[in-house]
Write a protein that holds these residues in place. Structure first.
Motif, PDB file in Angstrom:
ATOM      1  N   ASN A   1      50.965  32.322 -69.193  1.00  9.02           N
ATOM      2  CA  ASN A   1      50.090  32.695 -70.299  1.00  9.02           C
ATOM      3  C   ASN A   1      49.521  31.459 -70.992  1.00  9.02           C
TER       4      ASN A   1
ATOM      5  N   ILE B   1      46.654  30.031 -69.041  1.00  9.18           N
ATOM      6  CA  ILE B   1      45.375  30.723 -69.266  1.00  9.18           C
ATOM      7  C   ILE B   1      44.708  30.210 -70.545  1.00  9.18           C
ATOM      8  N   VAL B   2      45.503  29.957 -71.583  1.00  7.15           N
ATOM      9  CA  VAL B   2      44.954  29.423 -72.834  1.00  7.15           C
ATOM     10  C   VAL B   2      44.287  28.069 -72.573  1.00  7.15           C
TER      11      VAL B   2
ATOM     12  N   TRP C   1      43.188  26.878 -69.748  1.00  8.47           N
ATOM     13  CA  TRP C   1      42.036  27.074 -68.866  1.00  8.47           C
ATOM     14  C   TRP C   1      40.828  27.558 -69.675  1.00  8.47           C
ATOM     15  N   LEU C   2      41.053  28.519 -70.554  1.00  8.45           N
ATOM     16  CA  LEU C   2      39.966  29.025 -71.395  1.00  8.45           C
ATOM     17  C   LEU C   2      39.435  27.944 -72.340  1.00  8.45           C
ATOM     18  N   LEU C   3      40.327  27.153 -72.903  1.00  2.92           N
ATOM     19  CA  LEU C   3      39.880  26.059 -73.779  1.00  2.92           C
ATOM     20  C   LEU C   3      39.040  25.043 -72.995  1.00  2.92           C
ATOM     21  N   LYS C   4      39.445  24.757 -71.757  1.00  2.25           N
ATOM     22  CA  LYS C   4      38.668  23.847 -70.910  1.00  2.25           C
ATOM     23  C   LYS C   4      37.269  24.404 -70.690  1.00  2.25           C
ATOM     24  N   ASP C   5      37.192  25.678 -70.367  1.00  2.00           N
ATOM     25  CA  ASP C   5      35.886  26.291 -70.101  1.00  2.00           C
ATOM     26  C   ASP C   5      35.050  26.455 -71.367  1.00  2.00           C
ATOM     27  N   VAL C   6      35.694  26.687 -72.510  1.00  2.00           N
ATOM     28  CA  VAL C   6      34.957  26.726 -73.778  1.00  2.00           C
ATOM     29  C   VAL C   6      34.364  25.341 -74.051  1.00  2.00           C
TER      30      VAL C   6
ATOM     31  N   CYS D   1      31.386  24.998 -71.751  1.00  2.00           N
ATOM     32  CA  CYS D   1      30.274  25.853 -72.169  1.00  2.00           C
ATOM     33  C   CYS D   1      29.570  25.315 -73.423  1.00  2.00           C
TER      34      CYS D   1
ATOM     35  N   THR E   1      45.884  22.065 -67.858  1.00  2.00           N
ATOM     36  CA  THR E   1      45.543  23.222 -67.018  1.00  2.00           C
ATOM     37  C   THR E   1      45.967  22.980 -65.581  1.00  2.00           C
TER      38      THR E   1
ATOM     39  N   ASN F   1      36.448  23.425 -60.342  1.00  2.00           N
ATOM     40  CA  ASN F   1      35.841  23.765 -61.619  1.00  2.00           C
ATOM     41  C   ASN F   1      35.820  22.555 -62.548  1.00  2.00           C
TER      42      ASN F   1
END
Length: 119
Positions: free
Chosen positions: A3, A6-7, A9-14, A17, A31, A62
């Motif tokens: 879990n 995932i946090v 990974w999402l922070l990396k993608d934020v 973006c 990550t 990615n």
């Protein structure tokens, strides 16, 4: 741990973006590190290992793609129409090859072994 992975990974993608380079670049390490730890912990289960290795390659591809955009070599021609961004296809392809090996070679062998064991 999964879990938390995932946090990160999402922070990396934020970060990617929103073009927040420090966030995106910083999140690559945790990550990818957690993905490696998860793969190591599941190495005794072929299905889990294959999928977790594919995730490692996916995160690597990615992250490389993000870095190529952040540092402006994503559109630089490397060789015959291949740009810096296209080099991310190498780890993406490796991940697909790991899964292809598992589904077309390893899993059918596991199924045959299970069938023989139940007879």
């Amino acid at each position: 741990m999964e879990n938390l992975h995932i946090v990160f990974w999402l922070l990396k993608d934020v970060g990617w973006c929103m073009i927040w380079k420090p966030l995106g670049l910083t999140m690559v390490v945790p990550t990818l590190s957690i993905a490696v730890v998860i793969a190591w912990r599941t190495r005794h289960l072929a299905a889990e290992l294959a999928h977790n290795l594919a995730i490692i390659f996916w995160i690597s591809a990615n992250s490389y793609w993000m870095i190529s955009e952040f540092f402006g070599f994503d559109e630089v021609l490397v060789w015959r129409g291949v740009t810096g961004k296209h080099l991310a296809m190498i780890p993406f392809t490796l991940g697909l090859l790991v899964l292809a090996y598992y589904y077309f070679w390893q899993k059918p062998r596991e199924n045959r072994t299970e069938q023989v064991a139940t007879l």
